[in-house]
Design an enzyme around this catalytic site. Structure first.
Site, PDB file in Angstrom:
ATOM      1  N   ASN A 150      20.638 -19.832 -40.677  1.00 35.25           N
ATOM      2  CA  ASN A 150      21.001 -19.597 -39.265  1.00 35.25           C
ATOM      3  C   ASN A 150      21.641 -18.235 -39.024  1.00 35.25           C
ATOM      4  OD1 ASN A 150      23.326 -20.401 -40.603  1.00 35.25           O
ATOM      5  ND2 ASN A 150      24.180 -21.432 -38.823  1.00 35.25           N
ATOM      6  N   GLU A 248      31.541 -23.178 -47.226  1.00 38.80           N
ATOM      7  CA  GLU A 248      31.658 -23.297 -45.764  1.00 38.80           C
ATOM      8  C   GLU A 248      30.538 -24.210 -45.326  1.00 38.80           C
ATOM      9  OE1 GLU A 248      34.120 -22.215 -44.177  1.00 38.80           O
ATOM     10  OE2 GLU A 248      34.923 -20.943 -45.766  1.00 38.80           O
ATOM     11  N   CYS A 282      27.458 -22.951 -36.940  1.00 40.83           N
ATOM     12  CA  CYS A 282      28.509 -23.840 -37.449  1.00 40.83           C
ATOM     13  C   CYS A 282      29.709 -23.830 -36.509  1.00 40.83           C
ATOM     14  CB  CYS A 282      28.910 -23.419 -38.851  1.00 40.83           C
ATOM     15  SG  CYS A 282      29.267 -21.677 -38.963  1.00 40.83           S
TER      16      CYS A 282
HETATM   17  P1  NDP Z   1      21.428 -26.531 -46.403  1.00 41.94           P
HETATM   18  O1  NDP Z   1      22.700 -27.086 -46.923  1.00 41.94           O
HETATM   19  O2  NDP Z   1      20.237 -27.365 -46.412  1.00 41.94           O
HETATM   20  O3  NDP Z   1      21.036 -25.219 -47.238  1.00 41.94           O
HETATM   21  C1  NDP Z   1      21.923 -24.162 -47.456  1.00 41.94           C
HETATM   22  C2  NDP Z   1      21.454 -23.376 -48.662  1.00 41.94           C
HETATM   23  O4  NDP Z   1      21.603 -24.177 -49.830  1.00 41.94           O
HETATM   24  C3  NDP Z   1      19.973 -22.983 -48.607  1.00 41.94           C
HETATM   25  O5  NDP Z   1      19.812 -21.725 -49.219  1.00 41.94           O
HETATM   26  C4  NDP Z   1      19.323 -24.073 -49.447  1.00 41.94           C
HETATM   27  O6  NDP Z   1      18.078 -23.734 -49.975  1.00 41.94           O
HETATM   28  C5  NDP Z   1      20.363 -24.228 -50.523  1.00 41.94           C
HETATM   29  N1  NDP Z   1      20.296 -25.477 -51.265  1.00 41.94           N
HETATM   30  C6  NDP Z   1      19.792 -26.674 -50.863  1.00 41.94           C
HETATM   31  N2  NDP Z   1      19.910 -27.581 -51.871  1.00 41.94           N
HETATM   32  C7  NDP Z   1      20.520 -26.949 -52.901  1.00 41.94           C
HETATM   33  C8  NDP Z   1      20.907 -27.358 -54.204  1.00 41.94           C
HETATM   34  N3  NDP Z   1      20.724 -28.608 -54.644  1.00 41.94           N
HETATM   35  N4  NDP Z   1      21.503 -26.456 -55.010  1.00 41.94           N
HETATM   36  C9  NDP Z   1      21.704 -25.203 -54.596  1.00 41.94           C
HETATM   37  N5  NDP Z   1      21.336 -24.742 -53.375  1.00 41.94           N
HETATM   38  C10 NDP Z   1      20.761 -25.613 -52.535  1.00 41.94           C
HETATM   39  O7  NDP Z   1      21.780 -25.957 -44.970  1.00 41.94           O
HETATM   40  P2  NDP Z   1      20.866 -25.074 -43.988  1.00 41.94           P
HETATM   41  O8  NDP Z   1      20.395 -23.850 -44.632  1.00 41.94           O
HETATM   42  O9  NDP Z   1      19.845 -25.988 -43.443  1.00 41.94           O
HETATM   43  O10 NDP Z   1      21.946 -24.585 -42.878  1.00 41.94           O
HETATM   44  C11 NDP Z   1      22.390 -25.409 -41.903  1.00 41.94           C
HETATM   45  C12 NDP Z   1      23.744 -25.980 -42.272  1.00 41.94           C
HETATM   46  O11 NDP Z   1      24.657 -24.960 -42.689  1.00 41.94           O
HETATM   47  C13 NDP Z   1      24.421 -26.632 -41.102  1.00 41.94           C
HETATM   48  O12 NDP Z   1      24.970 -27.860 -41.457  1.00 41.94           O
HETATM   49  C14 NDP Z   1      25.544 -25.643 -40.712  1.00 41.94           C
HETATM   50  O13 NDP Z   1      26.634 -26.135 -40.045  1.00 41.94           O
HETATM   51  C15 NDP Z   1      25.922 -25.086 -42.003  1.00 41.94           C
HETATM   52  N6  NDP Z   1      26.520 -23.777 -41.813  1.00 41.94           N
HETATM   53  C16 NDP Z   1      27.879 -23.647 -41.979  1.00 41.94           C
HETATM   54  C17 NDP Z   1      28.504 -22.461 -41.758  1.00 41.94           C
HETATM   55  C18 NDP Z   1      29.972 -22.299 -41.991  1.00 41.94           C
HETATM   56  O14 NDP Z   1      30.436 -21.177 -42.117  1.00 41.94           O
HETATM   57  N7  NDP Z   1      30.762 -23.349 -42.028  1.00 41.94           N
HETATM   58  C19 NDP Z   1      27.747 -21.273 -41.325  1.00 41.94           C
HETATM   59  C20 NDP Z   1      26.340 -21.518 -41.194  1.00 41.94           C
HETATM   60  C21 NDP Z   1      25.775 -22.729 -41.432  1.00 41.94           C
HETATM   61  P3  NDP Z   1      16.674 -24.006 -49.188  1.00 41.94           P
HETATM   62  O15 NDP Z   1      17.010 -24.283 -47.777  1.00 41.94           O
HETATM   63  O16 NDP Z   1      15.954 -22.735 -49.374  1.00 41.94           O
HETATM   64  O17 NDP Z   1      16.013 -25.133 -49.868  1.00 41.94           O
END
Ligand code: NDP
Length: 483
Positions: A150, A248, A282
């Site tokens: 995002n 986060e 987020c």
């Molecule tokens: P995800 O948790 O699905 O993915 C985040 C990252 O983690 C991606 O690069 C993903 O890879 C990777 N990932 C997924 N599974 C694993 C694993 N088992 N081991 C290591 N890495 C893994 O979230 P999204 O990308 O869909 O983002 C949306 C979410 O992020 C929302 O819930 C949002 O609130 C949160 N967010 C929080 C923020 C904050 O600062 N608090 C800021 C921005 C977002 P891939 O997707 O390539 O499979």
């Protein structure tokens, strides 16, 4: 025909065993490119090289590190138009937001460039005679950066810039939905005066290459932004190797609108906070906690505003809200609209899939009324352009509702009453508090993070980032007596 964009492994651009395609969510006929998927062997090789590169980088003089970070940040700011266009094209946020994100990402690098020169420690006298103490911060080592789609450029930058500033190597696994922005940033970094393999790019699925990365004993620290379930899984993996983690995660931020609020300001903060970035922030204001005495006026203006929002192609002039990022995200959002109906919420506008001139993941901004804070739509992060109005009878009730959540990233109040504003600032249970400002939108030189399920580990950004990216060393020095 598209060239496949490659991973950056041990200082070389290399192809993977497979590749994925990346399409524009505003126009699915627009193929942005093909992106290599890193193999487990490539990950292992780059982790090995990162260890050597880190030692070399840590030994660079501070001005040499400063020059590297300054050059990266300056180039990003200078190319914000071009890189922001690429970001908007692959993520779907309106062009102005894409450009703003890249510019802000550049600022993280220039800010941490300056921090390389400001790495102060503490000194003290020992309780033992003739002994001095020097307390300084040293790099953690190899840092795994795992970032979401995002804010594909900003989130990664606010991790990579401090990691490098404090002398670490970085292995970056970006979200697979937004690989183009990641390649663009690493292309800039790779051209700098850095040791071979200091920064690696390992594109691939989180469940495979991401999981292998977080399980690796060769990683000293993991900085993650993403969802709560993935964050919890990463923490479980990290603890096996006693790897340091910083996470986060999601939130369910509330904006409290008081009976003394400037109503037009409140409506514009709510519209921007709930629907900016298609609600995929987020820090989004997905709960609007509104005093019942102004509820109807507020809702009337909010619905007018939501209906007037121009939903469209991210790169089209005048677009205020782009598509959501993927088909999966859109179907999850529409499932929440159905859930809201089953929970008894009333949808006053939006919440529908939209057909536009180009085939994409478009959705109209939705406003629900008649909701309460126990409903799942007010407890779970939807990451959708959906706002739920929760009526309250008093300031005290508003504060209670704001704090009644498992999350705690940001909380906002709209009020002209100084006493309420002050009380709220001191009693809202969140990492960031906003008074007469949107819940989304933070600076780069101060700490960012939340409470509860929103964050785990030390804060990001500003000088506080040093707590995660460094290890403290306490040296005792007995110099003897001069002769
Ligand atoms: P995800 O948790 O699905 O993915 C985040 C990252 O983690 C991606 O690069 C993903 O890879 C990777 N990932 C997924 N599974 C694993 C694993 N088992 N081991 C290591 N890495 C893994 O979230 P999204 O990308 O869909 O983002 C949306 C979410 O992020 C929302 O819930 C949002 O609130 C949160 N967010 C929080 C923020 C904050 O600062 N608090 C800021 C921005 C977002 P891939 O997707 O390539 O499979």
């Amino acid at each position: 025909m598209h060239d496949t964009k490659l991973n950056y492994i041990a200082g070389e651009w290399v192809a993977g065993a497979t590749e994925i395609e990346n399409r524009n969510p505003s126009d699915l006929s627009d193929l942005i490119g093909m992106f290599a998927q890193a193999t487990p062997d490539q990950l292992d090789a780059t982790l090995e090289q990162a260890r050597q590169a880190q030692a070399e980088w840590a030994a660079y003089g501070i001005e040499r590190k400063y020059n590297v970070l300054m050059a990266i940040g300056t180039e990003m700011m200078n190319r914000a138009e071009e890189l922001g266009t690429l970001l908007a094209r692959e993520e779907g946020k309106p062009l102005a937001e894409g450009k703003g994100e890249v510019y802000r990402a550049g600022q993280f690098f220039t800010y941490y460039a300056a921090e390389t020169l400001r790495q102060m420690g503490d000194t003290a006298d020992s309780v033992r005679d003739g002994i001095e103490i020097d307390v300084r911060r040293e790099p953690v080592g190899v840092v795994a950066v795992i970032s979401p789609w995002n804010f594909p450029t900003a989130t990664a930058s606010w991790k990579i810039a401090p990691a490098l500033c404090y002398g670490n190597a970085v292995v970056w696994k970006p979200a697979n939905v937004t690989p183009a922005s990641a390649v663009a940033l690493v292309e800039i970094i790779a051209r700098q005066d850095i040791p071979k393999g200091l920064v690696s790019l390992v594109m691939g699925a989180g469940s495979s290459i991401g999981q292998r990365l977080v399980e690796s004993p060769k990683v000293n620290a993991i900085s993650f932004t993403g969802s709560v379930p993935v964050g919890k899984g990463i923490a479980v993996s990290a603890i096996q190797n006693l790897t340091r983690v910083q996470m986060e995660m999601g939130s369910k931020n509330a904006l409290a609108v008081m009976d003394d609020a400037d109503l037009d300001l409140a409506v514009s903060l709510a519209l921007g906070g709930a629907f900016g970035g298609s609600g995929q922030k987020c820090t989004a204001s997905s709960r609007l906690v509104v005093h019942q005495s102004i509820h109807d006026q507020f809702v009337e203006k909010l619905v007018l505003g939501a209906k007037a929002m121009k939903v469209g192609h991210a790169l089209e002039a005048g677009t205020q809200m782009g598509p959501v990022v993927s088909e999966q995200q859109l179907s999850e959002n529409l499932a929440y609209v159905d859930l809201a109906a089953s929970e008894g919420a009333e949808l006053l506008c939006g919440g529908q899939r939209l057909e536009m001139a180009t085939d994409g993941y478009y959705m109209s901004p939705g406003v629900f009324v008649g909701t309460n804070n126990d409903m799942r739509i007010n407890r779970e992060e939807m990451f959708a352009p959906l706002a739920c109005v929760i009526p309250v009878a008093s300031y005290d009730e508003a504060l209670h509702v704001v704090n009644d959540t498992n999350f705690g990233l940001t909380a906002g109040i709209v009020t002209t009453n100084l006493a309420r504003a002050t009380h709220f600032r001191r009693n809202a249970q969140s990492g960031c508090v906003m008074v007469n400002l949107p819940t989304a939108g933070t600076d780069y030189h101060v700490p960012f993070g939340g409470r509860g399920d929103s964050s785990y580990g030390p804060r990001e950004q500003g000088r506080t980032a040093a707590e995660f990216y460094t290890i403290v060393k306490t040296a005792y020095i007995s110099s003897g007596t001069p002769t």
